[in-house]
Design a protein around this motif. Structure first.
Motif, PDB file in Angstrom:
ATOM      1  N   LEU A  44       0.826  -1.198   0.000  1.00 35.15           N
ATOM      2  CA  LEU A  44       0.000   0.000   0.000  1.00 35.15           C
ATOM      3  C   LEU A  44       0.867   1.256   0.000  1.00 35.15           C
ATOM      4  CD1 LEU A  44      -2.592  -1.027   2.755  1.00 35.15           C
ATOM      5  CD2 LEU A  44      -2.959  -1.010   0.282  1.00 35.15           C
ATOM      6  N   ASP A  45       1.999   1.176   0.669  1.00 31.41           N
ATOM      7  CA  ASP A  45       2.892   2.322   0.780  1.00 31.41           C
ATOM      8  C   ASP A  45       4.230   1.831   1.310  1.00 31.41           C
ATOM      9  OD1 ASP A  45       3.765   4.936   0.687  1.00 31.41           O
ATOM     10  OD2 ASP A  45       2.156   5.722   1.955  1.00 31.41           O
ATOM     11  N   TRP A  46       5.273   2.598   1.071  1.00 34.49           N
ATOM     12  CA  TRP A  46       6.578   2.279   1.634  1.00 34.49           C
ATOM     13  C   TRP A  46       7.442   3.525   1.597  1.00 34.49           C
ATOM     14  CZ3 TRP A  46      11.320   2.558  -0.927  1.00 34.49           C
ATOM     15  CH2 TRP A  46      11.248   2.768  -2.308  1.00 34.49           C
ATOM     16  N   GLU A  47       8.467   3.527   2.430  1.00 31.44           N
ATOM     17  CA  GLU A  47       9.425   4.622   2.401  1.00 31.44           C
ATOM     18  C   GLU A  47      10.742   4.186   3.003  1.00 31.44           C
ATOM     19  OE1 GLU A  47       7.790   7.921   4.495  1.00 31.44           O
ATOM     20  OE2 GLU A  47       8.155   7.087   6.476  1.00 31.44           O
ATOM     21  N   GLU A  48      11.789   4.936   2.684  1.00 27.97           N
ATOM     22  CA  GLU A  48      13.092   4.732   3.281  1.00 27.97           C
ATOM     23  C   GLU A  48      13.454   5.982   4.079  1.00 27.97           C
ATOM     24  OE1 GLU A  48      15.853   3.762   0.187  1.00 27.97           O
ATOM     25  OE2 GLU A  48      15.220   1.655   0.110  1.00 27.97           O
ATOM     26  N   VAL A  49      14.025   5.776   5.243  1.00 23.40           N
ATOM     27  CA  VAL A  49      14.460   6.895   6.083  1.00 23.40           C
ATOM     28  C   VAL A  49      15.930   6.693   6.430  1.00 23.40           C
ATOM     29  CG1 VAL A  49      12.163   7.339   7.013  1.00 23.40           C
ATOM     30  CG2 VAL A  49      13.688   5.757   8.208  1.00 23.40           C
ATOM     31  N   THR A  50      16.648   7.806   6.520  1.00 20.80           N
ATOM     32  CA  THR A  50      18.074   7.780   6.824  1.00 20.80           C
ATOM     33  C   THR A  50      18.358   8.783   7.932  1.00 20.80           C
ATOM     34  OG1 THR A  50      18.569   7.265   4.499  1.00 20.80           O
ATOM     35  CG2 THR A  50      20.404   7.999   5.887  1.00 20.80           C
ATOM     36  N   ASN A  51      19.085   8.348   8.968  1.00 29.15           N
ATOM     37  CA  ASN A  51      19.389   9.259  10.070  1.00 29.15           C
ATOM     38  C   ASN A  51      20.694  10.011   9.826  1.00 29.15           C
ATOM     39  OD1 ASN A  51      21.490   7.509  10.752  1.00 29.15           O
ATOM     40  ND2 ASN A  51      20.497   6.717  12.585  1.00 29.15           N
ATOM     41  N   GLU A  52      21.083  10.832  10.785  1.00 28.82           N
ATOM     42  CA  GLU A  52      22.260  11.684  10.611  1.00 28.82           C
ATOM     43  C   GLU A  52      23.564  10.893  10.563  1.00 28.82           C
ATOM     44  OE1 GLU A  52      21.511  11.436  15.080  1.00 28.82           O
ATOM     45  OE2 GLU A  52      20.353  11.525  13.218  1.00 28.82           O
ATOM     46  N   ARG A  75      14.068   0.639   5.672  1.00 29.60           N
ATOM     47  CA  ARG A  75      12.934   0.614   4.743  1.00 29.60           C
ATOM     48  C   ARG A  75      11.719   0.122   5.517  1.00 29.60           C
ATOM     49  NH1 ARG A  75      13.277  -2.145  -1.084  1.00 29.60           N
ATOM     50  NH2 ARG A  75      14.487  -0.230  -1.403  1.00 29.60           N
ATOM     51  N   ILE A  76      10.581   0.779   5.310  1.00 28.17           N
ATOM     52  CA  ILE A  76       9.332   0.457   5.991  1.00 28.17           C
ATOM     53  C   ILE A  76       8.252   0.303   4.938  1.00 28.17           C
ATOM     54  CG2 ILE A  76       7.685   1.159   7.761  1.00 28.17           C
ATOM     55  CD1 ILE A  76      10.966   3.027   7.549  1.00 28.17           C
ATOM     56  N   CYS A  77       7.433  -0.741   5.044  1.00 27.59           N
ATOM     57  CA  CYS A  77       6.341  -0.930   4.093  1.00 27.59           C
ATOM     58  C   CYS A  77       5.080  -1.358   4.830  1.00 27.59           C
ATOM     59  CB  CYS A  77       6.707  -1.965   3.034  1.00 27.59           C
ATOM     60  SG  CYS A  77       6.570  -3.672   3.588  1.00 27.59           S
ATOM     61  N   ILE A  78       3.947  -1.144   4.169  1.00 25.95           N
ATOM     62  CA  ILE A  78       2.656  -1.604   4.692  1.00 25.95           C
ATOM     63  C   ILE A  78       1.906  -2.273   3.550  1.00 25.95           C
ATOM     64  CG2 ILE A  78       1.604   0.688   4.326  1.00 25.95           C
ATOM     65  CD1 ILE A  78      -0.217   0.038   6.763  1.00 25.95           C
ATOM     66  N   PHE A  79       1.248  -3.383   3.836  1.00 27.20           N
ATOM     67  CA  PHE A  79       0.488  -4.087   2.809  1.00 27.20           C
ATOM     68  C   PHE A  79      -0.689  -4.826   3.413  1.00 27.20           C
ATOM     69  CE2 PHE A  79       3.797  -7.090   4.165  1.00 27.20           C
ATOM     70  CZ  PHE A  79       3.083  -8.254   4.363  1.00 27.20           C
ATOM     71  N   LYS A  80      -1.609  -5.194   2.551  1.00 23.86           N
ATOM     72  CA  LYS A  80      -2.696  -6.099   2.908  1.00 23.86           C
ATOM     73  C   LYS A  80      -2.441  -7.434   2.237  1.00 23.86           C
ATOM     74  CE  LYS A  80      -6.704  -3.060   3.665  1.00 23.86           C
ATOM     75  NZ  LYS A  80      -8.099  -2.815   3.232  1.00 23.86           N
ATOM     76  N   PRO A  81      -2.459  -8.525   2.978  1.00 22.37           N
ATOM     77  CA  PRO A  81      -2.245  -9.852   2.350  1.00 22.37           C
ATOM     78  C   PRO A  81      -3.328 -10.182   1.341  1.00 22.37           C
ATOM     79  CG  PRO A  81      -1.973  -9.974   4.713  1.00 22.37           C
ATOM     80  CD  PRO A  81      -2.559  -8.629   4.439  1.00 22.37           C
TER      81      PRO A  81
END
Length: 208
Positions: A188-196, A202-208
């Motif tokens: 449904l959505d995903w993103e990557e985050v990077t700290n200092e 990487r984080i994602c969300i889905f429906k099976p």
């Protein structure tokens, strides 16, 4: 004994992980290693600001797609994710965190009463109730078979129409797991985050 076990799992994690994941095999870590690490405060740094970005992404997806539903927090540790979720989950019945380490669970219970935290190994046990959102924060690769077991686990723990959130720290070899999950599920959505410090998740969300 714990020292030998720690060395064994370190080698398995860091040297063989890419080959294990390629063939759909995970890299579980024994309970003794986790008990020692949580007892010695090895994971206390997870509360630091430099670690906050991926937790905030999980909360964002939960608020955007989860509609305030009940949460199963797999591999909850000492409750760091719940620290970020607590403003959005008011009823203890709507949250269950579990972890393989009794030391971690004891700390979570002490910090966040009256919310529920249980000692459980997801390679051996499954909660007896179902939830609207199931979250695997930096732990899904500890399944013995991360793709097959995840599917079976969700059959038993996720309510119809529910969502799954997965967060993984960036290692090159995790690309194998992400590919397998992307082939199996529609995100449904995903993103990557990077700290200092240049650390990436990487984080994602889905429906099976």
């Amino acid at each position: 004994m714990v020292t030998a076990e720690k060395v064994f799992y370190y080698i398995k994690q860091r040297l063989f992980r890419k080959f294990l994941y390629r063939f759909g095999i995970g890299s579980p870590v024994g309970r003794g290693v986790w008990e020692e690490q949580f007892k010695n405060g090895a994971w206390d740094y997870l509360y630091s600001e430099s670690e906050s970005l991926h937790y905030k992404s999980i909360v964002k997806f939960y608020k955007q797609y989860g509609n305030g539903g009940s949460v199963l927090d797999a591999g909850c540790g000492q409750g760091v994710l719940f620290h970020y979720l607590k403003e959005d989950i008011k009823d203890p019945k709507n949250y269950l965190g579990f972890d393989i380490s009794e030391n971690a669970v004891a700390e979570a219970r002490k910090t966040f009463p009256p919310f529920r935290f249980e000692q459980m190994d997801f390679n051996l046990n499954t909660p007896s109730e179902k939830f609207d959102v199931v979250i695997f924060n930096e732990c899904v690769y500890y399944f013995k078979k991360p793709v097959e077991q995840l599917s079976a686990y969700l059959d038993q723990t996720l309510k119809p129409g529910g969502q799954v959130i997965i967060s993984m720290f960036y290692f090159e070899e995790h690309a194998q797991l992400w590919k397998r999950y992307a082939d199996k599920y529609n995100f449904l959505d995903w993103e990557e985050v990077t700290n200092e410090n240049g650390q990436k998740w990487r984080i994602c969300i889905f429906k099976p």
